[in-house]
Design a protein around this motif. Sequence first.
Motif, short mmCIF file in Angstrom:
data_model
loop_
_atom_site.label_atom_id
_atom_site.label_comp_id
_atom_site.label_asym_id
_atom_site.label_seq_id
_atom_site.Cartn_x
_atom_site.Cartn_y
_atom_site.Cartn_z
N PRO A 20 0.83 -1.20 0.00
CA PRO A 20 0.00 0.00 0.00
C PRO A 20 0.87 1.25 0.00
CG PRO A 20 0.13 -0.91 2.21
CD PRO A 20 0.84 -1.88 1.30
N GLN A 62 -2.36 4.84 2.25
CA GLN A 62 -3.26 3.69 2.37
C GLN A 62 -2.97 2.83 3.59
OE1 GLN A 62 -2.38 1.88 -1.40
NE2 GLN A 62 -3.94 3.04 -2.51
N HIS A 93 -5.34 0.73 6.48
CA HIS A 93 -6.68 0.47 5.95
C HIS A 93 -6.69 -0.91 5.28
CE1 HIS A 93 -7.91 4.62 6.69
NE2 HIS A 93 -6.72 4.98 6.24
N GLU A 117 -8.72 -2.41 3.35
CA GLU A 117 -9.21 -2.55 1.98
C GLU A 117 -8.11 -2.40 0.93
OE1 GLU A 117 -10.38 1.75 3.26
OE2 GLU A 117 -10.12 -0.23 4.18
N TYR A 118 -6.94 -1.89 1.33
CA TYR A 118 -5.84 -1.74 0.39
C TYR A 118 -4.85 -2.91 0.44
CZ TYR A 118 -7.58 3.03 -0.02
OH TYR A 118 -8.38 4.12 -0.24
N GLN A 168 -4.59 -6.82 -2.91
CA GLN A 168 -3.98 -7.04 -4.21
C GLN A 168 -2.82 -8.03 -4.12
OE1 GLN A 168 -3.55 -3.28 -6.65
NE2 GLN A 168 -3.81 -2.35 -4.63
#
Length: 324
Positions: A172, A176, A179, A181-182, A185
């Motif tokens: 991130p 970011q 958090h 949600e980051y 990936q």
Amino acid sequence: MDRREFVTLGLGAATAAAVRPVVAAAKGRTVDPRTVVVISDIHVPLKPAEQKYKTWVDDHEIRDYYWVKDVIRRHVEEILAMDPLPANVIGLGDISIAFAEDREYELCREWFSPLEKAGIRITHAMGNHDIRANFLKAFPEYAKTTRVPGKIVSKVETPDLDFILLDSLVEPTSEQRGHQEYLRQCDLGAEQLAWLKQEISASKKPLFVCAHHRAENLRISSLLAGSPKVFGYLYGHHHRVETHYAIENYSQGSRVLRTVGVGSFALDGDVGYAVVKTTPQGADMRFVQNGFWFPVYRPPQDRPQLWHEFVKDNNGRQVRFPFS
């Protein structure tokens, strides 16, 4: 019930004092280069008051993962009790509980030091909860040993089989961090993928390729299944013991590759590790599962029966990888 009682009611006493004599006993024991322990998702936690980036749950609770340290100590003690000792322990990423704070990596090195003192080599990969620069502060040697600049990529060599540990982390940005949600990936990147293809092509031994994420999420399933030198793919991330397969393509004669997911070493879900033993003919993996709980620890007597059934399903389960 005091939450700390789980040490005796659940996983057994695993204090530092209990580990020290096991280390002393292990020092004179044979180290077997054909035995490898595979762990994943260590998730070393800090106490809530020590966290810079808070481990929020549903935006209202900062969770105290108090049990993780004791479970790690128990598992370290079990590995030190193996006879012969494994020459290698391979970690498939997610050393950090969530946001890769410096102290978490320092604690990881400290809590796993009994294995190193016993002559066992530990090799870590990166997971989505890690940050390379913070990892390197506690493990600076990886800056020199990585096979791909800017990544944490390793190769563990054994007499019959070599393990490639890929780096699937997408970090991130500074904005970011903190958090969740980051952290969803994953990717290898063009340079690492090119290195992997060259390494597979040049290998003179069977290979296991390993990373934190599933092969299909990294878009390498057909590459690995279509490579005759690759005989297994190992991953973590999901905190589940699971077996599956990857295929080269749908043509007649397409090659099929076994893929195996390893549970969490201490946090939640399928909690345990795997032991791989190799011969020139193949490799056998045996799962050691000491518990199942989710999302937080519960003493055995407070767990649903289904959780006990998950342990029965997986503990002692064996998976075979023939080299033919």
